[in-house]
Design a protein around this motif. Structure first.
Motif, short mmCIF file in Angstrom:
data_model
loop_
_atom_site.label_atom_id
_atom_site.label_comp_id
_atom_site.label_asym_id
_atom_site.label_seq_id
_atom_site.Cartn_x
_atom_site.Cartn_y
_atom_site.Cartn_z
N GLY A 379 0.83 -1.15 -0.17
CA GLY A 379 -0.17 0.49 0.07
C GLY A 379 0.85 1.57 0.00
O GLY A 379 1.93 1.11 -0.65
N GLY A 380 0.70 2.46 -0.03
CA GLY A 380 0.96 3.98 0.53
C GLY A 380 1.79 4.17 1.74
O GLY A 380 2.99 4.15 1.64
N ARG A 381 0.98 3.69 2.99
CA ARG A 381 1.47 3.92 3.96
C ARG A 381 2.38 2.38 4.92
O ARG A 381 1.18 2.00 4.32
N ILE A 382 3.01 2.08 4.94
CA ILE A 382 3.93 0.38 5.07
C ILE A 382 4.01 0.52 6.57
O ILE A 382 3.26 -0.08 6.86
N LEU A 383 4.81 1.07 7.41
CA LEU A 383 5.35 0.81 8.76
C LEU A 383 4.78 1.98 9.30
O LEU A 383 4.95 3.39 8.68
N GLY A 384 4.59 2.42 10.91
CA GLY A 384 5.31 3.60 12.11
C GLY A 384 5.78 2.70 12.74
O GLY A 384 6.51 2.04 13.83
N VAL A 385 7.00 3.27 12.85
CA VAL A 385 7.91 2.86 13.60
C VAL A 385 8.14 4.16 14.16
O VAL A 385 8.13 5.13 14.57
N THR A 386 7.94 3.72 15.68
CA THR A 386 7.35 4.58 16.86
C THR A 386 8.59 3.83 18.13
O THR A 386 8.85 2.53 18.92
N ALA A 387 8.98 5.12 18.54
CA ALA A 387 9.76 5.67 19.74
C ALA A 387 9.23 6.07 21.21
O ALA A 387 8.53 7.48 21.20
N LEU A 388 9.53 5.53 22.43
CA LEU A 388 9.21 6.06 23.48
C LEU A 388 10.48 6.36 23.96
O LEU A 388 11.96 4.99 24.45
N ALA A 389 10.57 7.59 24.78
CA ALA A 389 12.20 7.63 25.44
C ALA A 389 12.24 9.40 26.75
O ALA A 389 11.23 9.41 26.84
N GLY A 390 13.40 9.50 27.63
CA GLY A 390 13.30 10.15 28.51
C GLY A 390 12.92 11.66 28.01
O GLY A 390 11.96 12.40 28.31
N ASP A 391 13.23 11.76 26.86
CA ASP A 391 13.03 13.58 26.18
C ASP A 391 12.67 13.31 25.07
O ASP A 391 13.12 12.27 24.53
N ILE A 392 11.13 14.21 24.27
CA ILE A 392 11.37 14.54 22.79
C ILE A 392 11.82 13.87 21.70
O ILE A 392 12.29 13.12 20.28
N ARG A 393 14.29 14.73 22.39
CA ARG A 393 14.69 14.86 20.91
C ARG A 393 14.79 12.96 20.92
O ARG A 393 15.62 12.53 20.02
N SER A 394 15.09 12.65 22.00
CA SER A 394 15.94 11.39 22.66
C SER A 394 15.27 10.20 21.74
O SER A 394 15.07 9.06 20.89
N ALA A 395 13.73 10.40 22.07
CA ALA A 395 12.25 9.48 21.20
C ALA A 395 12.58 9.87 19.29
O ALA A 395 12.81 8.43 18.83
N ILE A 396 12.99 10.90 18.97
CA ILE A 396 13.07 11.39 18.09
C ILE A 396 14.05 10.25 17.54
O ILE A 396 13.93 9.50 16.21
N GLU A 397 15.35 10.44 18.09
CA GLU A 397 16.34 9.54 17.47
C GLU A 397 16.37 8.07 17.83
O GLU A 397 16.57 7.60 16.91
N GLN A 398 15.57 7.47 18.59
CA GLN A 398 15.75 6.39 18.95
C GLN A 398 14.66 6.14 17.86
O GLN A 398 14.16 4.56 16.98
N ALA A 399 13.83 6.71 17.25
CA ALA A 399 12.47 6.20 16.14
C ALA A 399 13.80 6.26 14.82
O ALA A 399 12.89 5.83 13.93
N TYR A 400 14.33 7.10 15.08
CA TYR A 400 14.49 7.30 12.87
C TYR A 400 16.37 6.05 13.46
O TYR A 400 16.49 5.83 12.12
N ARG A 401 16.67 5.43 14.73
CA ARG A 401 17.52 4.41 14.85
C ARG A 401 16.42 3.55 14.22
O ARG A 401 17.60 2.42 13.13
#
Ligand code: AMP
Ligand code: GLY
Length: 426
Positions: A379-401
Motif C-alpha cells: 500500500g502507500g503507508r507501510i509501517l509506523g516506527v514508534t519509540a518512547l524515550a525520556g525526552d522528545i529528542r531521544s524519542a526522535i533519535e530512537q525512532a530513526y534508529r
C-alpha cells in the motif's frame, strides 16, 4: 473477553497491540487484518458489504463481547447501529452521530450554532455560485468536499485560480464522487496544528494527551498532503491553559450540541485544531482515532484501554481515570516511494526484527503482506516506527534508529518528524 477490531491500518494494529496487553482480554479477532497483528490477533477476511450482515453474523456466532471500529467509513455507514440491533456491544458513534465527520457542512453548522471557534465558511451545492463567491471574496481559502474523501477532500486555494480549480475538481470532475455534491469554502487559517483526542460517552469527556501529525509528504512541510507521515506526543503547543480552553470552548459545546441535535456522540471525538493568534479553532472533527496519532497515544497510555471503551458504552466515563506515561513518543511513517501519488507495491521488507528489538521501539504495520515467507509492501503507508524515550529528542533519535534498520526499495519517510517540538526547546 472476546474482542473484535474492525479496520486494516497502523491505527488498528496499535489498538490491537494495546488491548492485547489487557488482562481482561482472552481473544482478539481482527477484520480484515494485517500482518502486524497476526501473532496477537486472529485475522479474518469478512466482507463489510451488504449492510455488514456477514460481520454481524460472525460477531453474534462468536459471542463477541466488544467490537472496536477503527475507520470512519463503517461508522458513517452504520456498523455500530447494526451490531447494537443484534444486542452486541460496540465502541464508536452510531450513524447519526458519525455525521460529525461524514458531513463537513453538518459539522460547520453545529459549530456555528454552538459558538465553537472555527474558520468562517459558506456551503454551496452547485459550482457556479461557489465560483461567484470565490470571485467576490478573492482571498486565500480551503475548498472541501462535504462528504468522506479518504482524507483527500480538503484542497487549499491560495489564489483565485487554484480555488476555482478545486471547486471544479470536486463538483464538476466529481473527483470524490457523491462526497462532492456540496462544497464547504472556508477561510485559510494560519497557525500551528495539533490533534486533540477525547473519549466521550455522550455526556462526560475524557481527554487524551495531545499529539501532532505531519500531513505533508516532504520535509519542511512541503509537498502534497498525505494521510499523515508521522506524529509525536505530547504537542507542546497545547499548554495546560490551551487544554482547558479547548475543553471549554470546543469539546463540551460539541458534545452538548450533538446531544441537543438528538445525535448523542459516543466514541472518539478527534478535534483537528489550528492554534491561531486569536486562539484555538477547529479545522475538522473526526469520529474515530487519528492515524498516525494513535501510534503515539496508545503507547503512552499507562492504563488499560478496554475499561475506558466500556465506560463510553455504559455512560460511566466520569467513573474512570486514565494514567499516562510521562515519556514522549514519536512515530515515523515509512511509505512507498511516490505516495500519496502512484507507487509500486510488493517490495520485500527487511530489518523488522532488528528494529523491534531496539529498546522501546515498536513497529506498527499499516500495509504489509506475506508471500512465500517474505514480508512485502502492500500500500502507500507501510509501517509506523514508534519509540518512547525520556525526552522528545531521544524519542526522535530512537525512532530513526528503528527506521535505519528497515529497508525496502524506494522507501520514503520524512527526516524531520517532531521538528516543532525540538524548535520549541531552542
Ligand atoms: P480536513 O480534511 O478538513 O481535515 O483538512 C486536511 C488538512 O488541510 C488539515 O489538517 C489542515 O492541514 C488543512 N486545512 C484544512 N482546513 C484548513 C483551513 N481552514 N485553514 C488552513 N488549513 C486547513
Ligand atoms: N491524522 C489525521 C487523521 O487521522 O485524520
Amino acid at each position: 473477553m472476546k474482542i473484535l477490531v474492525v479496520g486494516r491500518g497502523g491505527r488498528e494494529h496499535t489498538i490491537v497491540w494495546k488491548i492485547a496487553q489487557s488482562p481482561l482480554v482472552e481473544k482478539i479477532y481482527w477484520v480484515p487484518g494485517n500482518l502486524g497483528t497476526s501473532e496477537i490477533a486472529e485475522c479474518r477476511s469478512i466482507s463489510l458489504e451488504d449492510n455488514f450482515a456477514e460481520l454481524a453474523d460472525f460477531a453474534e456466532a462468536e459471542k463477541i463481547d466488544l467490537t472496536i471500529v477503527g475507520p470512519e467509513d463503517p461508522l458513517a455507514n452504520g456498523l455500530i447501529d447494526i451490531l447494537r440491533e443484534r444486542g452486541l456491544r460496540a465502541f464508536g458513534p452510531d450513524r447519526k452521530a458519525a455525521i460529525l465527520e461524514a458531513s463537513k457542512d453538518f459539522a460547520k453548522r453545529l459549530m456555528v450554532k454552538n459558538g465553537i471557534p472555527t474558520a468562517v465558511h459558506r456551503t454551496f451545492d452547485e459550482p457556479d455560485s461557489a465560483i461567484a463567491y470565490l470571485k467576490e471574496i478573492d482571498r486565500p481559502v480551503f475548498v472541501k468536499a462535504d462528504g468522506l474523501a479518504a482524507g483527500k477532500g480538503a484542497i487549499p486555494g491560495r489564489t483565485l485560480d487554484e480555488a476555482i480549480q478545486a471547486v471544479q475538481h470536486i463538483m464538476v470532475d466529481r473527483a470524490f464522487g457523491g462526497a462532492g455534491d456540496k462544497v464547504v469554502i472556508e477561510e485559510l487559517l494560519v497557525g500551528e496544528e495539533a490533534s486533540f483526542t477525547v473519549l466521550t460517552d455522550g455526556t462526560h469527556c475524557l481527554p487524551f494527551v495531545s499529539s501532532q501529525d505531519h500531513k505533508p509528504a516532504l520535509d519542511g512541510d512541503r509537498g502534497k498532503n498525505t494521510g499523515g507521515m508521522g506524529a509525536y506526543s505530547p504537542a507542546p503547543v497545547i499548554t495546560p491553559e490551551l487544554h482547558e480552553q479547548v475543553m471549554d470552548t470546543i469539546v463540551y459545546p460539541a458534545v452538548r450540541g450533538m446531544q441537543a441535535e438528538g445525535r448523542p456522540f459516543q466514541g472518539v471525538l478527534y478535534v483537528g485544531l489550528m492554534i491561531t493568534e486569536t486562539g484555538p479553532k477547529v479545522v475538522e472533527f473526526n469520529c474515530r482515532f487519528g492515524d498516525p496519532e494513535t501510534q503515539v497515544l496508545l503507547p503512552r497510555m499507562a492504563s488499560d484501554l478496554v475499561p475506558l471503551l466500556e465506560a463510553c458504552i455504559d455512560g460511566t466515563l466520569d467513573e474512570v481515570v486514565c494514567d499516562w506515561k510521562p515519556e514522549p513518543a514519536v512515530c515515523v511513517v515509512m511509505a512507498s516511494g511516490g505516495y500519496p501519488d502512484s507507487y509500486e507495491t510488493g517490495k520485500p521488507i527487511t530489518g523488522l526484527e532488528r528494529a523491534n528489538a531496539l529498546e522501546s521501539v515498536v513497529v506498527f504495520h499499516a500495509a504489509t503482506k506475506v508471500q512465500n515467507g517474505d514480508i512485502l509492501t502492500d500500500g502507500g503507508r507501510i509501517l509506523g516506527v514508534t519509540a518512547l524515550a525520556g525526552d522528545i529528542r531521544s524519542a526522535i533519535e530512537q525512532a530513526y534508529r528503528g527506521v535505519a534498520e528497515i529497508h525496502f526499495d524506494k522507501a520514503h519517510f520524512r527526516r524531520d518528524i517532531g521538528h516543532r517540538a525540538l524548535d520549541r526547546e531552542l
